[in-house]
Each structure stands twice: as structure tokens, then as C-alpha cells.
Design an enzyme around this catalytic site. Structure first.
Site, PDB file in Angstrom:
ATOM      1  N   GLU A 307       0.743  -1.360   0.010  1.00 10.49           N
ATOM      2  CA  GLU A 307      -0.212  -0.048  -0.057  1.00 10.49           C
ATOM      3  C   GLU A 307       0.975   1.224   0.100  1.00 10.49           C
ATOM      4  O   GLU A 307       0.539   2.082  -0.463  1.00 10.49           O
ATOM      5  CB  GLU A 307      -0.920  -0.002   0.938  1.00 10.49           C
ATOM      6  CG  GLU A 307      -2.431   0.614   0.919  1.00 10.49           C
ATOM      7  CD  GLU A 307      -3.240   0.365   2.079  1.00 10.49           C
ATOM      8  OE1 GLU A 307      -4.267  -0.519   1.728  1.00 10.49           O
ATOM      9  OE2 GLU A 307      -3.131   0.940   3.272  1.00 10.49           O
ATOM     10  N   HIS A 336       7.868 -26.417   1.132  1.00 11.72           N
ATOM     11  CA  HIS A 336       7.154 -27.677   0.063  1.00 11.72           C
ATOM     12  C   HIS A 336       5.862 -26.948  -0.773  1.00 11.72           C
ATOM     13  O   HIS A 336       4.837 -27.746  -0.929  1.00 11.72           O
ATOM     14  CB  HIS A 336       6.582 -28.641   1.156  1.00 11.72           C
ATOM     15  CG  HIS A 336       7.764 -29.375   1.732  1.00 11.72           C
ATOM     16  ND1 HIS A 336       8.511 -30.463   1.453  1.00 11.72           N
ATOM     17  CD2 HIS A 336       8.574 -28.851   2.970  1.00 11.72           C
ATOM     18  CE1 HIS A 336       9.632 -30.447   2.229  1.00 11.72           C
ATOM     19  NE2 HIS A 336       9.480 -29.664   3.026  1.00 11.72           N
ATOM     20  N   LYS A 451     -13.953   1.635  -2.688  1.00 10.18           N
ATOM     21  CA  LYS A 451     -14.594   2.126  -1.666  1.00 10.18           C
ATOM     22  C   LYS A 451     -15.838   2.977  -2.203  1.00 10.18           C
ATOM     23  O   LYS A 451     -16.953   2.774  -1.499  1.00 10.18           O
ATOM     24  CB  LYS A 451     -13.947   2.991  -0.785  1.00 10.18           C
ATOM     25  CG  LYS A 451     -13.288   2.064   0.503  1.00 10.18           C
ATOM     26  CD  LYS A 451     -12.099   3.126   1.086  1.00 10.18           C
ATOM     27  CE  LYS A 451     -12.044   3.228   2.524  1.00 10.18           C
ATOM     28  NZ  LYS A 451     -11.046   4.145   3.049  1.00 10.18           N
TER      29      LYS A 451
END
Ligand code: PA5
Length: 487
Positions: A307, A336, A451
Site C-alpha cells: 500500500e 513444500h 470504496k
């Protein structure tokens, strides 16, 4: 034990990983003048009060505040069985990371006595209805304290949770509902429409309801706020030594305040990531702790790096579209899972290993299976830590051998002082790297449109919401292909 964190960047250099992918001393030297300019700019913005996170490391200055936060944490711990953070992004990832690092790994599964009489600890950083409804099956609202954390005081996810839990608690406890909520927010925020400062809606509500209120300093952004009350109150509730956290940050601030690129590990690691991205094509920054306790540090870092540095514009405002993609991995688990890609896939990553010197506990392998597990006796009768360390060194070696740059950060141990120091180190590194890119590391304009669109879709009726709804409709009208059935 004194706080000690070491930074080793040998494996990022050409001598180890080769000239095609490694950096050279002269690349770092050439960056020194720019690094000094960035340092001076940060210092001047810090002195003007524009950047506030540095001041969070001033232990002497904050002593009284820390005492008050600790006292509130102790009081909450006395009164409640469960403590819940309602917050998202920078208002959640820090509390999660510190809790994971400094409390028992299975903290919530321990009995109250084993938790030192402290409440169970939860952070709800999502609004999935299953999550919230399932969570209600776990707690008794009459015995639960909610810490609503939002710097802007209007983040829809957090406010909706607040609205939901407020009614549920009120149903159970009636007028005493306000005693179950502690609010952490800003005293005032900029109204983007009028340009004026005003108290955020969360503050107004908390004051009218008479809830406990704590202030987030105005010049400290969400992802830089873990060492403020945002992170310290949740930490204090579970009995974490917040004084030591800030003493640790202060110790890191001394070294990470140096103007010299080669003497300041936060600057050096920032410079190495910057150069690796710009000149060696390392578009991805992986943080890989070899420590379960530090698992969530990688998540916290992911937000901080993404951000802060993922930006479209630099100063002056030209389009640059910069930012390394942060990825998280955990040793040995992800050996793994992801290491195959890191060793043989595109050479586009720089990996940071985070190691721990001394662990709190030990675990031994036995010898009773030796006659059955043939050829595996090299694992028998050993401290499992030896294997943990060997796996990390093995992975570092195999990456380096394949010309994949990597660096290592080693914490003396995982305690409050080291965690305060580590988080502070990363904040300085991020602020500095933002300066190298010439972008603003402290805003997040890219988060806004999603938003605003969500608010418009929810039927909000403020200025511009109608236009956004029209634009969404237009965009949807271009999506003409019907979805295909998978089953
Ligand atoms: O780092 C940031 O600024 C963001 O991630 C915010 O923390 C996040 O959007 C939540 O915002 P707020 O604390 O205002 O609710």
C-alpha cells in the site's frame, strides 16, 4: 538479553549470486547522494510534523501514555473473558502480527489461568457473514469487550461490524452496552469535500454514547500505526510488555536514523530492494520467516510494502506505476509449496529470510524408530531446531546457487523489544524506499475508487454517488458474455 537484530545482504550481491542478478558495491555507492536527499527530506517532514511514526519510538516522551494504555489493558483484562478488535488493514494487521509473535501460539485454546488470567483475543478484519455469525457462537457478548479501531472513523467494514455488535450486546446487557466498547480513532480528519478538519463520525458517536476513546495521532497513517495505541492497547490487554516494545523501537530508531546508507540497515535494505527491482527485474519481494511466531509479520509487511509503494504517480505528478509485489512465505512450510517456483521459475524475486537466534522452547526427535526408519538416522536424537536451521540455510544456498538474490534478518529472540524494533525498522525502510521511488508512501488513492463504488452500490446518496452508479451500469453493460458452468 539485549535487543539484537542483524541484517546480512551478502546473498544479494554479485559476488555470491552473479553479476546478472546480483548488485554491486558501486551501484550502492552511486545511490548514496540520492539516499542522503531522501533522508533529509524525511527528516524535514518529520520535524514539520508531517510524518508521525518516528515519534512513536520516543520512549521517554511516551512513558505516561504507555502507563495509561497498560492500565486500560489491565482493566479490560480484569473485566472481560474475550477481547475483540474490529478493524481492517492497518487497524488490524499490526495487532494480529504482535499477538501471534508474542503470545502463546495456541493462546486462545489455553485455559484462562494459563493465559495469565487474560481474555481470549480475536481480530475480525472481514465482513463475511459466516465469519461474524460463527464468531457469535464462540463468545458471550455479556463477557466481551470490543475495540473499534478506525483512523478515518468511517470505514464501512469496521462501522458495519460496530453497528452489528452494538445491537447484539445491547440486547444482552441493556444500558451497560457502552462499557463493552473502546474506540480508537482520530480527533479530527480532513473532509475531502470541504477541505476542513472535522471530528470523524466514529468519534462523534463514541462521545455521545460515553464510550472510552483513544486517539490515533493525525500524522500516523494506518499501516504505520502499530506502535501507537492502535497496536498497544490490544497488546496490553493480553499482557504484552508494551514498554519493552517501544524501548525496542527506540533502539532501532537510533541505528535506523543514521543518514549513511551503509550504516543504516533500514536504508540499505530499502536500497537493495529498490535497485533489485529497478535494475535486476526483481518485481516481487518475498518475506519468509523461519518462525511460526513471526508468520504474521509477513502479512503485516505485505500491506506496508504494497500500500505504501504501489503507486501510479510520483512527485511531481508523472505516471510511474511503481511498486514491488510483496509475497509471504513461511519456512519450512512453504519449502513444500512455493520454493520450487522461487528456485526454478522466473528470476523476478528478492527473498528476505527472517531467522531467530534463540527460541523459547525446545523439541527433540527420538531414537526409538531408528530400526524401522532405515537410512533416516541422521534425523534421530536431535534438537529439531538443528533441522529448522539447516532447512533455512539449505534454502538460502539453493536460491543463491540459482542466482536468486536473498537477504537475511536475524532476531536475537522473539520478545517485545525485538518485535518493536523489527516493526520500526520496516517502517523506516518503507518510508525511505518511497523516497527513492519519488512517490508518496503515506497515502492510498488507489483504494478509494473501490470504496466509493461499494458505497454507491449500497445506495449512499452523497455527491457523486449517482455518477458512479451510472458508470458501474455502463461498465456492466459491456460484460455481455454469460458465465460458463463449471459443474
Ligand atoms: O494503511 C492504511 O491507511 C489503510 O490500510 C487503513 O488502515 C485501512 O483502510 C483502514 O482504515 P481506517 O483505520 O481508517 O478504518
Amino acid at each position: 538479553m539485549a535487543v539484537s537484530i542483524l541484517y546480512d545482504y551478502n546473498n544479494a550481491m554479485a559476488e555470491v549470486v552473479g553479476a546478472r542478478h546480483g548488485l554491486t558495491e558501486s551501484m550502492l555507492r552511486d545511490l548514496e547522494p540520492q539516499a542522503l536527499c531522501v533522508h533529509e527530506n524525511l527528516e524535514s517532514r518529520r520535524e514539520k510534523g508531517e510524518i508521525g511514526f518516528y515519534a512513536l519510538a520516543d520512549y521517554e516522551e511516551r512513558r505516561t501514555e504507555l502507563d495509561a494504555i497498560k492500565a486500560k489493558g489491565d482493566e479490560i483484562a480484569e473485566r472481560f473473558d474475550d477481547f475483540v478488535v474490529l478493524g481492517i488493514g492497518g487497524s488490524a494487521l499490526g495487532p494480529i502480527c504482535v499477538h501471534r509473535a508474542l503470545n502463546h501460539i495456541y493462546y486462545n485454546l489455553l485455559g484462562k489461568e494459563e493465559r495469565g488470567g487474560r481474555p481470549r483475543f480475536f481480530v475480525l478484519d472481514n465482513i463475511d457473514p459466516d465469519l461474524l455469525a460463527d464468531f457469535l457462537d464462540l463468545i458471550d457478548p455479556r463477557r466481551t469487550c470490543f475495540n473499534v479501531i478506525s483512523k478515518s472513523g468511517e470505514t464501512p467494514e469496521t462501522i458495519s461490524q460496530f453497528m452489528g455488535f452494538y445491537d447484539l450486546v445491547k440486547e444482552k446487557v441493556g444500558d451497560r452496552v457502552n462499557e463493552h466498547f473502546v474506540v480508537t480513532t482520530s480527533e479530527s480528519v480532513n473532509n475531502s469535500a470541504t477541505g476542513k478538519k472535522e471530528p470523524p463520525p466514529l468519534r462523534v458517536a463514541a462521545e455521545r454514547l460515553g464510550m472510552d476513546l483513544f486517539w490515533i495521532p493525525e500524522n500516523v497513517g494506518g499501516r504505520f500505526s502499530e506502535l501507537s495505541v492502535v497496536g498497544l492497547l490490544p497488546a496490553a490487554v493480553t499482557g504484552i510488555d508494551i514498554h519493552s516494545m517501544i524501548r525496542g523501537a527506540q533502539a532501532a530508531a537510533k541505528i535506523c536514523g543514521s543518514p549513511s546508507l551503509f550504516e543504516n540497515p533500514a536504508y540499505l535494505n530499502g536500497a537493495i530492494h529498490f535497485l533489485a527491482e529497478r535494475y535486476r527485474g526483481k518485481r516481487i519481494s518475498v518475506l519468509m520467516p523461519y518462525s511460526e511466531a513471526l508468520r504474521e509479520v509477513a502479512d503485516w509487511y505485505r500491506q506496508l510494502w504494497a500500500e505504501s509503494l504501489g503507486k501510479r504517480r510520483c512527485e511531481p505528478p508523472n505516471e510511474v506505476f511503481v511498486g514491488q509485489t510483496p509475497a509471504r512465505a513461511l519456512g519450512t512450510t512453504d519449502q513444500h509449496s512455493q520454493i520450487q517456483l522461487y528456485v526454478e521459475g522466473p528470476n523476478d524475486k528478492i527473498v528476505t529470510f527472517v531467522a531467530v537466534g534463540e527460541f523459547d522452547r525446545t523439541f527433540k526427535t527420538g531414537t526409538g524408530l531408528n530400526e524401522y526408519l532405515l537410512g533416516l538416522d541422521y534425523l534421530a536424537g536431535r534438537e529439531i531446531l538443528d533441522l529448522f536451521r539447516a532447512e533455512m540455510e539449505g534454502t538460502e544456498f539453493s536460491l543463491s546457487r540459482s542466482e536468486r538474490p536473498n537477504v537475511r534478518i536475524t532476531l536475537g529472540r522473539v520478545d517485545a523489544e525485538h518485535i518493536g524494533a523489527l516493526l520500526f525498522f520496516y517502517m523506516v525502510q518503507t518510508a525511505f524506499t518511497g523516497g527513492l521511488y519519488g512517490i508518496n508512501a503515506f497515502d492510498q488513492p488507489g483504494v478509494e475508487m473501490g470504496k466509493r463504488a461499494a458505497a454507491a452500490l449500497m445506495g449512499r446518496l452523497t455527491d457523486g454517488d449517482g455518477e458512479i452508479r451510472d458508470e458501474i451500469e455502463k461498465y456492466n453493460s459491456r460484460r455481455t458474455r454469460p458465465p460458463l458452468k463449471i459443474v
